[in-house]
Design a protein around this motif. Structure first.
Motif, PDB file in Angstrom:
ATOM      1  N   LYS A 410       0.837  -1.199   0.000  1.00  9.80           N
ATOM      2  CA  LYS A 410       0.000   0.000   0.000  1.00  9.80           C
ATOM      3  C   LYS A 410       0.871   1.249   0.000  1.00  9.80           C
ATOM      4  N   ALA A 411       0.599   2.157  -0.923  1.00 13.80           N
ATOM      5  CA  ALA A 411       1.294   3.443  -0.950  1.00 13.80           C
ATOM      6  C   ALA A 411       0.700   4.347   0.121  1.00 13.80           C
ATOM      7  N   ILE A 412       1.566   4.927   0.958  1.00 12.01           N
ATOM      8  CA  ILE A 412       1.108   5.832   2.017  1.00 12.01           C
ATOM      9  C   ILE A 412       2.032   7.048   2.040  1.00 12.01           C
ATOM     10  N   THR A 413       1.657   8.057   2.809  1.00 14.10           N
ATOM     11  CA  THR A 413       2.558   9.160   3.127  1.00 14.10           C
ATOM     12  C   THR A 413       2.535   9.358   4.630  1.00 14.10           C
ATOM     13  N   TYR A 414       3.644   9.841   5.164  1.00 17.92           N
ATOM     14  CA  TYR A 414       3.702  10.181   6.581  1.00 17.92           C
ATOM     15  C   TYR A 414       4.403  11.529   6.722  1.00 17.92           C
ATOM     16  N   GLY A 419       7.198  18.638   8.810  1.00 13.44           N
ATOM     17  CA  GLY A 419       5.888  18.718   8.176  1.00 13.44           C
ATOM     18  C   GLY A 419       5.828  18.241   6.743  1.00 13.44           C
ATOM     19  N   THR A 420       6.950  17.861   6.158  1.00  6.46           N
ATOM     20  CA  THR A 420       6.979  17.378   4.773  1.00  6.46           C
ATOM     21  C   THR A 420       6.326  16.005   4.667  1.00  6.46           C
ATOM     22  N   ASP A 421       5.495  15.820   3.647  1.00  2.28           N
ATOM     23  CA  ASP A 421       4.896  14.515   3.391  1.00  2.28           C
ATOM     24  C   ASP A 421       5.916  13.618   2.700  1.00  2.28           C
ATOM     25  N   ILE A 422       6.216  12.478   3.327  1.00  3.09           N
ATOM     26  CA  ILE A 422       7.190  11.534   2.780  1.00  3.09           C
ATOM     27  C   ILE A 422       6.443  10.337   2.197  1.00  3.09           C
ATOM     28  N   SER A 477      16.259  10.527  -2.058  1.00  2.00           N
ATOM     29  CA  SER A 477      15.887   9.511  -3.042  1.00  2.00           C
ATOM     30  C   SER A 477      15.813  10.142  -4.431  1.00  2.00           C
ATOM     31  N   ALA A 478      16.029   9.324  -5.442  1.00  2.00           N
ATOM     32  CA  ALA A 478      15.841   9.769  -6.819  1.00  2.00           C
ATOM     33  C   ALA A 478      14.381   9.587  -7.212  1.00  2.00           C
ATOM     34  N   GLY A 479      13.992  10.239  -8.311  1.00  2.00           N
ATOM     35  CA  GLY A 479      12.664  10.031  -8.866  1.00  2.00           C
ATOM     36  C   GLY A 479      11.650  11.101  -8.543  1.00  2.00           C
ATOM     37  N   TYR A 480      11.995  12.013  -7.609  1.00  2.00           N
ATOM     38  CA  TYR A 480      11.044  13.047  -7.197  1.00  2.00           C
ATOM     39  C   TYR A 480      11.541  14.457  -7.513  1.00  2.00           C
ATOM     40  N   GLY A 481      12.528  14.565  -8.379  1.00  2.00           N
ATOM     41  CA  GLY A 481      13.031  15.872  -8.746  1.00  2.00           C
ATOM     42  C   GLY A 481      14.251  16.278  -7.960  1.00  2.00           C
ATOM     43  N   GLU A 482      14.926  17.322  -8.459  1.00  2.00           N
ATOM     44  CA  GLU A 482      16.197  17.722  -7.860  1.00  2.00           C
ATOM     45  C   GLU A 482      16.036  18.347  -6.487  1.00  2.00           C
ATOM     46  N   ALA A 483      14.915  19.003  -6.193  1.00  2.00           N
ATOM     47  CA  ALA A 483      14.722  19.585  -4.862  1.00  2.00           C
ATOM     48  C   ALA A 483      14.618  18.486  -3.815  1.00  2.00           C
ATOM     49  N   TRP A 484      13.932  17.398  -4.161  1.00  2.00           N
ATOM     50  CA  TRP A 484      13.787  16.274  -3.233  1.00  2.00           C
ATOM     51  C   TRP A 484      15.119  15.552  -3.037  1.00  2.00           C
ATOM     52  N   ASP A 499      14.249  11.556   7.924  1.00  2.00           N
ATOM     53  CA  ASP A 499      13.025  11.016   7.316  1.00  2.00           C
ATOM     54  C   ASP A 499      12.874   9.526   7.602  1.00  2.00           C
ATOM     55  N   VAL A 500      13.986   8.797   7.582  1.00  2.00           N
ATOM     56  CA  VAL A 500      13.947   7.362   7.882  1.00  2.00           C
ATOM     57  C   VAL A 500      13.480   7.135   9.314  1.00  2.00           C
TER      58      VAL A 500
END
Length: 660
Positions: A410-414, A419-422, A477-484, A499-500
């Protein structure tokens, strides 16, 4: 085309019966730790034969099997590799009767572990095995590490048996001879796989690292990576192209990997006279097409504002680009070819599988070899005959898991602390309500990578054993753009590891993780994150499992010292206080949780010395640690027996540490 005849390709499914003998006691560890039944697959130009590389029971050994698809003969192993150190990695068809395969090896030269590759050709019946890579001699002044690779299968002549191959030329000592080679750099040769006759198509060019053909015999692009005065490579590549009818090489683009600027070509479309590739657009990776007619016309074909478009979809022996894909909660595909899109949609519907991947195609495109799978299905290979509208299963990807109930992902965010959604993926044990159970945070490797929705043998094993597993795509992580991505997971380790750790806190706050039953497991950078998480918050995780981890950033930097990419790795790690503060081995006294580590002693990605250093520092600090070293294995621990033992031992360690 909504209905297809269904069937099984006779004889191929029996390949799955080749069992793997392992020492682990737990049957689940044996099943989940088994290597995939298919390591590589390809279809002959006429669509009548299939070639499969499959693991053998002995360590890392594997074999090339070839079978006719008429069901009249059993698959036959025609080429085997021992795994100590040689391993078959991929094979393709030069003609209907001749295959070309790559062999990968890790050996120690002058006390340094190095990767070597060689190319060989073999007839489909197993006869006439010949080395295609150019040979060296006693006069060669450098190690001939890489034996070249096929850059063009010359699809217009499926019966010819010739291919275009890259070849690295090395200077030879001229003392006492007038015949020594003085050429240096990467070249392209046309090689007849039957006679071994070689003809130079592109002369050697120093510092060139890639040639790109139009897949019809014409080399259209090359990439030149400048060297620093020290001889180390930089992170910039200058690309040049040649007009369709021939002529002088002309600048195409400059790609800067550090600044993330410029166009990086990967493919040439002869019909459109254009190059496909990737470029950063508004902070995210996009698929771009650039004309090669001198106009410089540039089209952004697929781009997103939330995730990177990071893959091209290719099909057939000419590797025709037919689409691009990106991963949001799940991987999505945008096809450029309407006919293939319709085929993919129909096949997905027929199989009830949302994830369809085209593996290969016959010369005329009427037969497609494909893979389909989900989070609860590790995947199966199929052959689709569009003319007969017949879909036949070739074989399952992981037959050992038949009978095991797999867990939905299941894809989730926390929320992170700021306050950033991970984004993350949660896997719960089969039948569990997800409350008050032991839980694992499992950060991915890389760090220039990301987790995706789908089957994951490591996560599914621990879910099968009763653990909730959360896989966070932390910042870095890669895949979410250079700011991420920030400065990467090493230089920006505080954000990434924060974040971990917040993933673990979320598991506890949601009532998923039972009190005191939270652990962390990671491989490669994930192993680094597992160790460093306990440096940052020693009381959060009660057990740490680290597989092939980076443990000291300076030591990791030095592993690249003897290689041309040292400056790139040096810049990647950076300099400053973060190096010491972000090295678990230099902060071992802060780690309270018991630690279990696994490492192969032939690892060229992260040297086994990193784990040995970590174990030594933990012991000196009075910590509880155990290190398991696997002789002869590299970073992937690509051995079913070793993986099964690792899973079994890790499960026992976690249960003992968490009091289960």
């Amino acid at each position: 085309m909504s209905k297809f005849a269904r069937g099984v390709v006779f004889g191929l499914v029996c390949l799955a019966s080749a069992g793997v003998a392992v020492a682990a006691e737990d049957p689940a560890a044996k099943a989940f730790g088994a290597r995939p039944a298919v390591l590589d697959a390809s279809l002959s130009p006429d669509g009548q034969s299939i070639a499969l590389i499959q693991p053998l029971a002995d360590g890392q050994a594997n074999a090339l099997f070839v079978a006719r698809l008429d069901g009249k003969s059993q698959p036959k192993p025609i080429l085997t590799s021992s795994g100590r150190p040689d391993r078959l990695t991929d094979c393709g068809w030069a003609s209907n009767t001749r295959l070309v395969c790559q062999i990968y090896m890790v050996t120690k030269q002058d006390a340094v572990r190095m990767v070597f590759t060689r190319m060989v050709a073999v007839n489909a019946d197993g006869t006439k095995v010949q080395e295609l890579s150019a040979t060296s001699n006693n006069y060669t002044l450098e190690y001939r590490q890489f034996g070249g690779g096929v850059i063009d299968w010359l699809a217009d002549d499926p019966n010819g048996g010739s291919v275009l191959m890259s070849r690295a030329f090395h200077e030879e000592d001229s003392t006492g001879t007038l015949l020594a080679n003085q050429k240096r750099g990467l070249a392209v040769e046309k090689v007849d796989t039957n006679t071994l006759q070689r003809t130079i198509v592109e002369q050697p060019r120093e510092a060139v690292e890639v040639y790109i053909s139009d897949q019809h015999g014409a080399v259209r692009i090359y990439g030149h990576r400048p060297r620093a005065t020290s001889g180390y490579m930089t992170n910039k590549v200058n690309y040049f192209y040649r007009p369709a009818g021939g002529g002088p090489w002309t600048p195409l683009s400059s790609y800067d990997g550090d600044a993330r600027t410029g166009f990086e070509p990967t493919d040439v479309d002869r019909a459109l006279n254009a190059a496909y590739g990737f470029e950063w657009v508004n902070g995210h990776l996009a698929v771009v097409r650039v004309a090669l007619d001198g106009s410089g016309k540039r089209e952004v074909l697929v781009s997103r504002s939330d995730v990177d478009v990071d893959r091209l979809i290719r099909v057939g022996r000419d590797h025709r680009v037919v689409g691009a894909s990106y991963a949001t909660d799940r991987r999505q595909v945008e096809f450029f070819d309407p006919k293939l899109k319709a085929t993919a949609v129909a096949l997905s519907k027929a199989l009830g599988q949302p994830d369809i991947r085209f593996v290969d195609a016959s010369q005329d495109g009427t037969k497609l070899l494909l893979w389909a799978g989900t989070d609860v299905d590790p995947g199966r290979y199929y052959l689709f005959d569009s003319a007969a509208k017949r879909l036949a299963e070739v074989m399952p990807g992981r037959p050992e898991l038949a009978g095991y109930k797999l867990s939905p992902v299941k894809a989730i965010t926390y929320k992170a602390a700021d306050g950033t959604d991970i984004p993350a993926y949660l896997t719960l044990p089969p039948g569990s309500d997800g409350k008050n159970i032991p839980a694992i945070v499992m950060p991915h490797g890389g760090p220039e990578s990301r987790d995706e929705w789908g089957f994951d043998w490591l996560a599914q094993y621990f879910a099968n054993r009763g653990f909730a597993v959360l896989q966070p795509n932390f910042r870095g992580s890669a895949g979410y753009g250079e700011a991420w991505f920030e400065n990467n997971g090493f230089q920006s380790w505080r954000t990434a590891i924060g974040d971990v750790n917040d993933a673990g806190r979320w598991l506890s706050a949601q009532g998923i993780a039972a009190p005191g039953k939270l652990a962390i497991v990671g491989w490669s950078y994930g192993g680094y994150a597992a160790l460093q998480s306990s440096v940052l918050d020693p009381d959060l995780f009660k057990a740490v499992v680290a597989i092939a981890p980076v443990t000291d950033l300076d030591a990791f930097r030095e592993e690249a010292r003897d290689f041309t990419n040292f400056k790139v790795e040096d810049a990647r790690i950076g300099h400053g206080p973060h190096v010491k503060e972000g090295s678990p081995a230099q902060n071992a006294e802060k780690i309270k949780a018991p630690v279990l580590m696994f490492h192969g002693d032939q690892d060229v990605n992260v040297g086994v010395g990193e784990s040995r250093l970590m174990a030594s520092r933990l012991k000196s600090a009075g910590g509880k640690v155990e290190l398991v070293v696997y002789p002869g294995l590299d970073h992937q621990l690509d051995d079913s027996s070793a993986r099964a033992r690792m899973l079994d031992k890790a499960d026992g360690f976690l249960r003992a540490s968490l009091g289960l």
